[in-house]
Design a protein around this motif. Sequence first.
Motif, PDB file in Angstrom:
ATOM      1  N   LYS A 146      47.439  53.019  47.984  1.00 24.24           N
ATOM      2  CA  LYS A 146      47.018  52.436  46.714  1.00 24.24           C
ATOM      3  C   LYS A 146      45.503  52.195  46.703  1.00 24.24           C
ATOM      4  O   LYS A 146      44.826  52.488  45.713  1.00 24.24           O
ATOM      5  CB  LYS A 146      47.759  51.118  46.477  1.00 24.24           C
ATOM      6  CG  LYS A 146      47.438  50.462  45.136  1.00 24.24           C
ATOM      7  CD  LYS A 146      48.264  49.196  44.947  1.00 24.24           C
ATOM      8  CE  LYS A 146      47.947  48.525  43.606  1.00 24.24           C
ATOM      9  NZ  LYS A 146      48.728  47.281  43.423  1.00 24.24           N
ATOM     10  N   ILE A 147      44.983  51.693  47.820  1.00 25.02           N
ATOM     11  CA  ILE A 147      43.544  51.425  47.907  1.00 25.02           C
ATOM     12  C   ILE A 147      42.754  52.726  47.876  1.00 25.02           C
ATOM     13  O   ILE A 147      41.751  52.851  47.166  1.00 25.02           O
ATOM     14  CB  ILE A 147      43.218  50.642  49.197  1.00 25.02           C
ATOM     15  CG1 ILE A 147      43.808  49.231  49.119  1.00 25.02           C
ATOM     16  CG2 ILE A 147      41.709  50.566  49.414  1.00 25.02           C
ATOM     17  CD1 ILE A 147      43.670  48.432  50.393  1.00 25.02           C
ATOM     18  N   ARG A 148      43.209  53.723  48.627  1.00 24.69           N
ATOM     19  CA  ARG A 148      42.470  54.989  48.720  1.00 24.69           C
ATOM     20  C   ARG A 148      42.509  55.777  47.417  1.00 24.69           C
ATOM     21  O   ARG A 148      41.650  56.625  47.181  1.00 24.69           O
ATOM     22  CB  ARG A 148      43.018  55.830  49.871  1.00 24.69           C
ATOM     23  CG  ARG A 148      42.691  55.256  51.252  1.00 24.69           C
ATOM     24  CD  ARG A 148      42.931  56.274  52.359  1.00 24.69           C
ATOM     25  NE  ARG A 148      42.645  55.726  53.670  1.00 24.69           N
ATOM     26  CZ  ARG A 148      41.430  55.651  54.219  1.00 24.69           C
ATOM     27  NH1 ARG A 148      40.389  56.107  53.540  1.00 24.69           N
ATOM     28  NH2 ARG A 148      41.262  55.150  55.416  1.00 24.69           N
ATOM     29  N   SER A 149      43.495  55.525  46.565  1.00 27.51           N
ATOM     30  CA  SER A 149      43.608  56.270  45.308  1.00 27.51           C
ATOM     31  C   SER A 149      43.231  55.423  44.090  1.00 27.51           C
ATOM     32  O   SER A 149      43.370  55.864  42.959  1.00 27.51           O
ATOM     33  CB  SER A 149      45.036  56.806  45.132  1.00 27.51           C
ATOM     34  OG  SER A 149      45.973  55.743  45.065  1.00 27.51           O
ATOM     35  N   TYR A 150      42.731  54.207  44.332  1.00 22.53           N
ATOM     36  CA  TYR A 150      42.397  53.300  43.231  1.00 22.53           C
ATOM     37  C   TYR A 150      41.291  53.885  42.355  1.00 22.53           C
ATOM     38  O   TYR A 150      40.338  54.511  42.853  1.00 22.53           O
ATOM     39  CB  TYR A 150      41.951  51.947  43.787  1.00 22.53           C
ATOM     40  CG  TYR A 150      41.605  50.935  42.721  1.00 22.53           C
ATOM     41  CD1 TYR A 150      42.597  50.361  41.933  1.00 22.53           C
ATOM     42  CD2 TYR A 150      40.287  50.562  42.489  1.00 22.53           C
ATOM     43  CE1 TYR A 150      42.283  49.434  40.947  1.00 22.53           C
ATOM     44  CE2 TYR A 150      39.963  49.640  41.503  1.00 22.53           C
ATOM     45  CZ  TYR A 150      40.975  49.083  40.737  1.00 22.53           C
ATOM     46  OH  TYR A 150      40.665  48.172  39.752  1.00 22.53           O
ATOM     47  N   THR A 151      41.397  53.695  41.051  1.00 24.44           N
ATOM     48  CA  THR A 151      40.391  54.169  40.095  1.00 24.44           C
ATOM     49  C   THR A 151      39.645  52.971  39.522  1.00 24.44           C
ATOM     50  O   THR A 151      40.150  52.288  38.631  1.00 24.44           O
ATOM     51  CB  THR A 151      41.052  54.963  38.949  1.00 24.44           C
ATOM     52  OG1 THR A 151      41.821  56.035  39.491  1.00 24.44           O
ATOM     53  CG2 THR A 151      39.982  55.532  38.017  1.00 24.44           C
ATOM     54  N   PRO A 152      38.447  52.683  40.032  1.00 31.18           N
ATOM     55  CA  PRO A 152      37.699  51.532  39.526  1.00 31.18           C
ATOM     56  C   PRO A 152      37.046  51.826  38.183  1.00 31.18           C
ATOM     57  O   PRO A 152      36.840  52.990  37.811  1.00 31.18           O
ATOM     58  CB  PRO A 152      36.632  51.317  40.607  1.00 31.18           C
ATOM     59  CG  PRO A 152      36.392  52.683  41.149  1.00 31.18           C
ATOM     60  CD  PRO A 152      37.718  53.388  41.103  1.00 31.18           C
ATOM     61  N   LYS A 153      36.729  50.767  37.472  1.00 30.25           N
ATOM     62  CA  LYS A 153      36.054  50.906  36.178  1.00 30.25           C
ATOM     63  C   LYS A 153      34.721  50.152  36.260  1.00 30.25           C
ATOM     64  O   LYS A 153      34.688  48.958  36.553  1.00 30.25           O
ATOM     65  CB  LYS A 153      36.923  50.354  35.054  1.00 30.25           C
ATOM     66  CG  LYS A 153      36.321  50.546  33.659  1.00 30.25           C
ATOM     67  CD  LYS A 153      37.244  50.043  32.556  1.00 30.25           C
ATOM     68  CE  LYS A 153      38.398  50.981  32.327  1.00 30.25           C
ATOM     69  NZ  LYS A 153      39.165  50.613  31.087  1.00 30.25           N
ATOM     70  N   VAL A 154      33.641  50.881  35.984  1.00 28.42           N
ATOM     71  CA  VAL A 154      32.292  50.335  36.121  1.00 28.42           C
ATOM     72  C   VAL A 154      31.581  50.372  34.777  1.00 28.42           C
ATOM     73  O   VAL A 154      31.544  51.414  34.111  1.00 28.42           O
ATOM     74  CB  VAL A 154      31.469  51.139  37.153  1.00 28.42           C
ATOM     75  CG1 VAL A 154      30.055  50.579  37.266  1.00 28.42           C
ATOM     76  CG2 VAL A 154      32.163  51.109  38.516  1.00 28.42           C
ATOM     77  N   ASP A 202      41.517  63.493  41.071  1.00 26.64           N
ATOM     78  CA  ASP A 202      42.236  64.611  41.690  1.00 26.64           C
ATOM     79  C   ASP A 202      43.719  64.469  41.370  1.00 26.64           C
ATOM     80  O   ASP A 202      44.416  63.649  41.958  1.00 26.64           O
ATOM     81  CB  ASP A 202      42.015  64.616  43.204  1.00 26.64           C
ATOM     82  CG  ASP A 202      42.699  65.789  43.897  1.00 26.64           C
ATOM     83  OD1 ASP A 202      43.143  66.715  43.186  1.00 26.64           O
ATOM     84  OD2 ASP A 202      42.784  65.785  45.142  1.00 26.64           O
ATOM     85  N   GLY A 203      44.174  65.270  40.419  1.00 22.67           N
ATOM     86  CA  GLY A 203      45.581  65.203  40.042  1.00 22.67           C
ATOM     87  C   GLY A 203      45.981  63.872  39.443  1.00 22.67           C
ATOM     88  O   GLY A 203      47.111  63.412  39.616  1.00 22.67           O
ATOM     89  N   GLY A 204      45.036  63.247  38.742  1.00 18.78           N
ATOM     90  CA  GLY A 204      45.341  61.969  38.113  1.00 18.78           C
ATOM     91  C   GLY A 204      45.187  60.774  39.034  1.00 18.78           C
ATOM     92  O   GLY A 204      45.430  59.641  38.625  1.00 18.78           O
ATOM     93  N   LYS A 205      44.762  61.018  40.276  1.00 22.05           N
ATOM     94  CA  LYS A 205      44.576  59.927  41.232  1.00 22.05           C
ATOM     95  C   LYS A 205      43.101  59.829  41.613  1.00 22.05           C
ATOM     96  O   LYS A 205      42.376  60.805  41.597  1.00 22.05           O
ATOM     97  CB  LYS A 205      45.422  60.160  42.489  1.00 22.05           C
ATOM     98  CG  LYS A 205      46.920  60.084  42.256  1.00 22.05           C
ATOM     99  CD  LYS A 205      47.665  60.218  43.569  1.00 22.05           C
ATOM    100  CE  LYS A 205      49.166  60.094  43.364  1.00 22.05           C
ATOM    101  NZ  LYS A 205      49.917  60.203  44.635  1.00 22.05           N
ATOM    102  N   GLY A 206      42.697  58.624  42.003  1.00 23.61           N
ATOM    103  CA  GLY A 206      41.327  58.422  42.431  1.00 23.61           C
ATOM    104  C   GLY A 206      40.359  58.503  41.274  1.00 23.61           C
ATOM    105  O   GLY A 206      40.664  58.173  40.133  1.00 23.61           O
TER     106      GLY A 206
END
Length: 255
Positions: free
Chosen positions: A21-29, A72-76
């Motif tokens: 979950k952490i490695r694929s998290y998508t942050p918002k800046v 990448d494929g909707g992740k990260g």
Amino acid sequence: MTATTQNQEQLIQDISEKINKIRSYTPKVGVFGNSGVGKSSLCNALFGRDVAKISDVEACTRKPQEILIGSDGGKGGIILLDVPGIGEDPTHQAEYTALYKSLVPELDLVLWAIKADDRNYASGLDAYAEVFNQEKTTPVIFVITQTDKTNDLEDWDHQEYKPGGSQLGNIAIKENDVSKRFGVSTKNIVSIAVSKKGKSHNLKSLVDLVVEVLPNEKKYSFTREAKEENVSNEARKGAEKGIWDSVKEMAGEAW
């Protein structure tokens, strides 16, 4: 299977899911600040991609642009929110300030950009005070842009692309001035420069600071998406440490 074994297997599964979950998290800046300070140029250089439009003629960001990069494929990936520059049109100052305020709760990080040769902070000060008039829960980093325009202009080392001579002292004065006016620590201020030819100054320091201020579980996602040359070894280590510290917090005594 004993209860202890079941508990151990469940813990291993929980840890694996937490790490993924952490490695694929998508942050918002969010990138805030006055118009014309180089917000788009900053983002392009920071992430190594043309992630936002750039115009030398006029302020081109008229409404929020939510840009997903590196997925990448909707992740990260990372969601970059490029918003209208305050001060661009006095008639829209209240509207844009309200927009900033409404967006902050959904952001993981705010980069507040100020141009090095700006002297009038009025619109920025008013907006910052309104947006963060309560206790800040979203980390904010002030980024002083275009430091190559700091006096004396002739002191800029174009070959090494870094300030020299009196510029170093004047940049420090600028950071202290921003710190005093906005009521923020100089530790949360980074001065940078970006050239049209792809050169940059001090972006590693910016990424280092981002890793420092973000919560443990969000550090890695930023270093994952930043341009490789902008991520120091210390930032990478800090991001990885953040993953395991987050896992330890989740596991508690079982760790």
